[in-house]
Motif scaffolding. Structure first.
Motif, short mmCIF file in Angstrom:
data_model
loop_
_atom_site.label_atom_id
_atom_site.label_comp_id
_atom_site.label_asym_id
_atom_site.label_seq_id
_atom_site.Cartn_x
_atom_site.Cartn_y
_atom_site.Cartn_z
N ARG A 73 0.69 -1.15 0.08
CA ARG A 73 0.03 0.02 -0.15
C ARG A 73 0.83 1.25 0.15
O ARG A 73 0.60 2.18 -0.65
CB ARG A 73 -0.92 0.05 1.19
N GLN A 74 1.86 1.27 0.66
CA GLN A 74 2.85 2.43 0.93
C GLN A 74 3.60 2.65 -0.39
O GLN A 74 3.60 3.75 -0.90
CB GLN A 74 3.86 2.10 1.86
N SER A 75 3.89 1.58 -1.33
CA SER A 75 4.54 1.86 -2.36
C SER A 75 3.67 2.22 -3.63
O SER A 75 3.88 3.05 -4.29
CB SER A 75 5.08 0.28 -2.92
N ILE A 76 2.37 1.66 -3.33
CA ILE A 76 1.43 2.04 -4.33
C ILE A 76 1.15 3.89 -4.17
O ILE A 76 1.32 4.53 -4.97
CB ILE A 76 0.05 1.50 -4.33
N ALA A 77 1.00 4.04 -2.90
CA ALA A 77 0.80 5.63 -2.47
C ALA A 77 2.03 6.45 -3.01
O ALA A 77 1.86 7.51 -3.53
CB ALA A 77 0.36 5.83 -1.06
N GLY A 78 3.15 5.96 -2.65
CA GLY A 78 4.38 6.57 -3.03
C GLY A 78 4.65 6.75 -4.61
O GLY A 78 4.93 7.69 -5.27
N PHE A 79 4.40 5.79 -5.19
CA PHE A 79 4.28 5.87 -6.68
C PHE A 79 3.34 6.67 -7.18
O PHE A 79 3.79 7.43 -8.16
CB PHE A 79 3.79 4.34 -7.29
N ALA A 80 2.22 6.89 -6.59
CA ALA A 80 1.08 7.73 -7.18
C ALA A 80 1.52 9.03 -6.76
O ALA A 80 1.54 10.08 -7.78
CB ALA A 80 -0.40 7.54 -6.31
N MET A 86 5.83 13.96 -10.83
CA MET A 86 6.61 14.11 -12.27
C MET A 86 5.48 14.78 -13.20
O MET A 86 6.07 15.39 -13.96
CB MET A 86 6.88 12.68 -12.82
N ARG A 87 4.21 14.74 -13.12
CA ARG A 87 3.41 15.17 -14.17
C ARG A 87 3.36 16.79 -13.80
O ARG A 87 3.72 17.50 -14.76
CB ARG A 87 2.20 14.84 -13.84
N ARG A 88 3.46 17.02 -12.56
CA ARG A 88 3.75 18.58 -12.12
C ARG A 88 5.10 19.12 -12.47
O ARG A 88 4.97 20.29 -12.97
CB ARG A 88 3.47 18.78 -10.82
N MET A 89 6.04 18.21 -12.26
CA MET A 89 7.33 19.01 -12.65
C MET A 89 7.53 18.98 -14.20
O MET A 89 8.06 19.91 -14.60
CB MET A 89 8.40 17.93 -12.04
N LEU A 90 7.09 18.02 -15.08
CA LEU A 90 7.06 18.28 -16.60
C LEU A 90 6.33 19.40 -17.00
O LEU A 90 6.92 20.13 -17.80
CB LEU A 90 6.52 16.76 -16.93
#
Length: 310
Positions: A73-80, A86-90
């Motif tokens: 769950r933590q990995s999924i949340a971290g990936f999200a 990344m979207r915001r950065m791009l």
């Protein structure tokens, strides 16, 4: 003798029946766990695997599985979070590169379409193009610097550094800018030498980033300050201003990649949103930490904390 033999046979049969019942029960429990775990992984990642059993090994297995589910769950949340960042950065990279490039193209188009421009006007436009090109190169270099810091490719050797001297030098670099903006500089650096575990180049860059930020956003308060102090095991460098401040909801975000305060998209507040991110990475690589506290229009303080050396 015959009676004893019959009793033994009966006991063996009973034992076999009990073992069969136990195996069947465990098989049922195991089948339930597999089906439930598959269901959780497919559609209910927030759920935990529950099973009432007295079997100690099964309880250990359940605890391990639930820890793995929690990590998943933590990995999924971290990936999200990473994906959104990344979207915001791009989007911000596109914006920050597009703006100066558009200006450059505008100047070049003017030069091409108006060949009869005076040499003075042509030189002025070429200087504008040159300035914007430098801005683009500096922005790209910041992207590369952050990528190196986060990938671990940039080595920062740590040594004993003189904090008092470094703080004075950083403030001196900005003194003319502070005076030209009509700001007051308040400096509180003790005479007693303070030493810390760090890297001169990294700390100098971190201090310059924070001071630049203070001048950019704190000018309305008409004062920029730098304090150096220490406790038993840490040396603290505080850079403060009395400007518009940072609202509490933004204080946890300003060190994220490409995050910029609302005014940073205005012409007088231009910034890439990378300065504080790079600063945080540099300070952490020195084994330190950076934090911010702010009361709008009262005081905003950035504190860099490093391990103190005797």
């Amino acid at each position: 003798m015959t009676a004893i033999l019959l009793v033994l046979i009966g006991m063996l049969l009973l034992l076999n029946i009990l073992q069969w019942i136990y195996r069947k029960k465990r098989a049922k429990q195991l089948s339930y766990m597999i089906d439930k775990l598959t269901s959780i992984m497919d559609s209910s990642p927030q759920e935990q695997l529950l099973l009432f059993t007295e079997d100690r090994e099964y309880r250990r297995l359940l605890n391990t599985i639930n820890r793995l589910l929690s990590q998943n769950r933590q990995s999924i949340a971290g990936f999200a979070r990473t994906e959104n960042a990344m979207r915001r950065m791009l989007a911000n990279i596109s914006h920050d590169l597009k703006t100066p490039l558009t200006v450059v193209l505008g100047y070049i188009e003017t030069l091409n379409r108006q060949p009869d421009l005076s040499s003075q006007e042509r030189e002025r436009l070429l200087n504008k193009v040159h300035m914007k090109a430098i801005e683009i190169v500096e922005l790209i270099n910041r992207f590369f610097d952050l990528a190196k810091l986060e990938s671990g490719d940039k080595e920062i050797p740590l040594t004993r550094i003189h904090i008092n001297e470094m703080a004075r030098n950083s403030m001196l670099m900005f003194y003319d800018m502070i005076e030209s903006e009509g700001l007051q500089a308040v400096i509180d650096i003790p005479d007693t030498p303070l030493y810390a575990w760090g890297n001169e180049e990294a700390l100098s860059r971190a201090l310059n980033n924070v001071l630049s930020n203070a001048v950019r956003y704190g000018a309305l308060g008409k004062v920029i300050g730098l304090n150096v102090r220490s406790n038993d095991d840490r040396v603290l460098i505080e850079i403060w201003d009395k400007g518009k401040g940072i609202h509490e909801r933004e204080q946890a975000l300003i060190f994220e990649r490409m995050y910029t305060l609302e005014d940073s998209r205005n012409k007088s507040f231009q910034g890439s949103g990378l300065g504080l991110t790079i600063t945080k990475r540099l300070v952490e690589l020195m084994g330190g930490e950076i934090r911010v506290t702010s009361k709008p229009h009262e005081q905003t303080v950035f504190t860099i904390s490093l391990k103190r050396l005797s």
